[in-house]
Design an enzyme around this catalytic site. Structure first.
Site, PDB file in Angstrom:
ATOM      1  N   ASP A  16       0.871  -1.177   0.000  1.00  0.00           N
ATOM      2  CA  ASP A  16       0.000   0.000   0.000  1.00  0.00           C
ATOM      3  C   ASP A  16       0.907   1.225   0.000  1.00  0.00           C
ATOM      4  O   ASP A  16       1.402   1.635   1.049  1.00  0.00           O
ATOM      5  CB  ASP A  16      -0.898  -0.014   1.243  1.00  0.00           C
ATOM      6  CG  ASP A  16      -1.825   1.186   1.300  1.00  0.00           C
ATOM      7  OD1 ASP A  16      -2.226   1.684   0.231  1.00  0.00           O
ATOM      8  OD2 ASP A  16      -2.149   1.626   2.419  1.00  0.00           O
ATOM      9  N   GLU A  72      -1.365  -1.434  -4.794  1.00  0.00           N
ATOM     10  CA  GLU A  72      -2.597  -0.679  -5.016  1.00  0.00           C
ATOM     11  C   GLU A  72      -2.350   0.427  -6.032  1.00  0.00           C
ATOM     12  O   GLU A  72      -1.319   1.099  -5.998  1.00  0.00           O
ATOM     13  CB  GLU A  72      -3.102  -0.078  -3.703  1.00  0.00           C
ATOM     14  CG  GLU A  72      -4.475   0.553  -3.836  1.00  0.00           C
ATOM     15  CD  GLU A  72      -5.055   0.943  -2.499  1.00  0.00           C
ATOM     16  OE1 GLU A  72      -5.898   0.193  -1.982  1.00  0.00           O
ATOM     17  OE2 GLU A  72      -4.653   1.992  -1.972  1.00  0.00           O
ATOM     18  N   ASP A 125      -2.160   1.127   7.406  1.00  0.00           N
ATOM     19  CA  ASP A 125      -1.386   0.899   6.178  1.00  0.00           C
ATOM     20  C   ASP A 125      -1.007  -0.572   6.032  1.00  0.00           C
ATOM     21  O   ASP A 125      -1.032  -1.118   4.928  1.00  0.00           O
ATOM     22  CB  ASP A 125      -0.116   1.767   6.180  1.00  0.00           C
ATOM     23  CG  ASP A 125      -0.429   3.230   6.380  1.00  0.00           C
ATOM     24  OD1 ASP A 125      -0.826   3.882   5.402  1.00  0.00           O
ATOM     25  OD2 ASP A 125      -0.296   3.712   7.519  1.00  0.00           O
TER      26      ASP A 125
END
Length: 189
Positions: A11, A71, A143
């Site tokens: 991420d 992502e 996160d």
């Protein structure tokens, strides 16, 4: 015979880049590790990116994933923040590519829909579902939970969605081409 596949989810973020590592054997998922790589906000951008690069390189070297999922960037009203996120995302894509690992990319709403059943799920819902799907997972920051959700998404979609191979260097050309070709060959088995 189904073999274990180590999947690293990333991420990306300039301040904190979350990472999560799972093992997938068929539809069975197991938690391995997660955490965040941070950069010092007082440093110039180039040095912050170097910190992220070094941290992610340590993760890839230590945990030796087979596949990586990252992502995709979403665009928001703050163009400067979006650009900084893009820089961090570039590092997140580059590190596994340099290691010869296949990299898949997933939109945030697909991650949410896969993990929580709703493409507009809130962070708390994502964290609860990650904990449900990976009961042994221990994460202190959102996160890291998000990175685990990205890895779970890849585990769910890796058989149905071909990895984006446009980023791979053609066999025989460029640094790391042999490693990349070997990684792609493993996927074709």
């Amino acid at each position: 015979m189904t073999t274990d596949v180590r999947i690293l989810g990333i991420d990306p973020g300039l301040r904190r880049t979350g990472w999560g590592l799972i093992t997938a054997r068929g539809s069975k998922l197991s938690y391995l590790a997660c955490g965040v790589v941070t950069s010092d906000g007082d440093l110039p951008l180039a040095l912050r990116l170097r910190e992220l690069h070094e941290g992610l390189t340590r993760i890839v070297t230590t945990y030796t994933p087979d596949e990586v999922s990252v992502e995709e960037t979403f665009v928001n009203k703050d163009a400067q923040a979006t650009l900084k996120l893009g820089h961090a995302r570039a590092v997140a894509l580059l590190v596994p590519a340099l290691a010869g690992l296949p990299v898949a990319e997933y939109a945030a709403n697909l991650v949410k829909k896969t993990v929580a059943g709703n493409g507009h799920a809130e962070k708390v819902q994502i964290q609860a579902m990650v904990k449900f799907l990976l009961p042994k997972a221990e994460f202190k920051l959102a996160d890291a939970a998000d990175a685990l959700a990205i890895a779970i998404t890849h585990a769910s979609h890796r058989g149905a969605i071909a990895l984006d191979r446009r980023h791979a260097v053609a066999a025989g050309g460029g640094p790391g081409a042999a490693r990349i070709a070997a990684a792609l060959a493993r996927l074709d088995r």
